[in-house]
Enzyme design. Structure first.
Site, PDB file in Angstrom:
ATOM      1  N   HIS A  52       0.858  -1.181   0.000  1.00 50.97           N
ATOM      2  CA  HIS A  52       0.000   0.000   0.000  1.00 50.97           C
ATOM      3  C   HIS A  52       0.897   1.234   0.000  1.00 50.97           C
ATOM      4  CE1 HIS A  52      -3.863  -1.927   1.855  1.00 50.97           C
ATOM      5  NE2 HIS A  52      -3.330  -2.676   0.908  1.00 50.97           N
ATOM      6  N   GLU A  54       0.956   3.854   1.836  1.00 51.49           N
ATOM      7  CA  GLU A  54       1.438   4.243   3.161  1.00 51.49           C
ATOM      8  C   GLU A  54       2.620   3.387   3.606  1.00 51.49           C
ATOM      9  OE1 GLU A  54      -3.181   4.343   3.580  1.00 51.49           O
ATOM     10  OE2 GLU A  54      -1.696   3.367   2.298  1.00 51.49           O
ATOM     11  N   CYS A  82      -6.247   1.800   5.907  1.00 50.00           N
ATOM     12  CA  CYS A  82      -6.857   0.556   6.372  1.00 50.00           C
ATOM     13  C   CYS A  82      -6.235   0.181   7.719  1.00 50.00           C
ATOM     14  CB  CYS A  82      -6.627  -0.559   5.351  1.00 50.00           C
ATOM     15  SG  CYS A  82      -4.900  -1.081   5.217  1.00 50.00           S
ATOM     16  N   CYS A  85      -2.387  -0.388   7.561  1.00 44.82           N
ATOM     17  CA  CYS A  85      -1.630   0.856   7.447  1.00 44.82           C
ATOM     18  C   CYS A  85      -1.729   1.685   8.729  1.00 44.82           C
ATOM     19  CB  CYS A  85      -2.107   1.644   6.237  1.00 44.82           C
ATOM     20  SG  CYS A  85      -1.686   0.813   4.680  1.00 44.82           S
TER      21      CYS A  85
END
Length: 148
Positions: A52, A54, A82, A85
């Site tokens: 992801h 992040e 999410c 993260c």
């Protein structure tokens, strides 16, 4: 460059992710006015569910600083993080989290599990939602409209 300018960089990363066929999410990490990292989603490209924006930005910033702790650094991300993260943000000890679009289904900050409000959360950043949310939301809607 301040606030919205950093989110504009995150939006650039989100657009680049969309161009690669990735869900258009971008992230930028800044400390003392210096951009330490910028990344967009690369889960498909790397065949890695943890890639992801992040997580990639946190890894890059940690490498840049030579430390797993990103104390006094701020994260700008185009979509509400999410749970995975949010945990990484907490463990990295990021000072502030700025995000664009809310994610009612997968978000874990102001939606869903509200990770930072849990008593087991080790560190909670200051949270600033709704930064350039219209731009981030439009990008996501456009991406998924063309994918279906």
């Amino acid at each position: 460059m301040i606030g919205k300018g950093y989110m504009d960089l995150a939006l650039e990363e989100a657009h680049a992710a969309a161009g690669r066929g990735e869900v258009p999410v971008g992230a930028v990490i800044v400390r003392d006015g210096v951009v330490l990292a910028r990344a967009g989603n690369r889960t498909r490209e790397f065949k890695d569910i943890t890639a992801h924006a992040e997580i990639l930005a946190i890894r890059q910033a940690a490498t840049t600083l030579g430390s797993e702790r990103l104390i006094d650094a701020d994260l700008y991300v185009t979509l509400e993080p999410c749970t995975m993260c949010a945990a990484a943000i907490s463990f990295a000890r990021l000072r502030r989290l700025y995000f664009g679009a809310e994610d009612e289904k997968g978000g874990a900050v102001t939606s869903g599990v509200r990770f930072f409000n849990q008593p087991t959360c080790h560190h909670s950043p200051e949270i600033y939602p709704d930064i350039a949310s219209d731009d981030a939301t439009q990008l996501l809607k456009s991406f998924f409209k063309h994918r279906r």
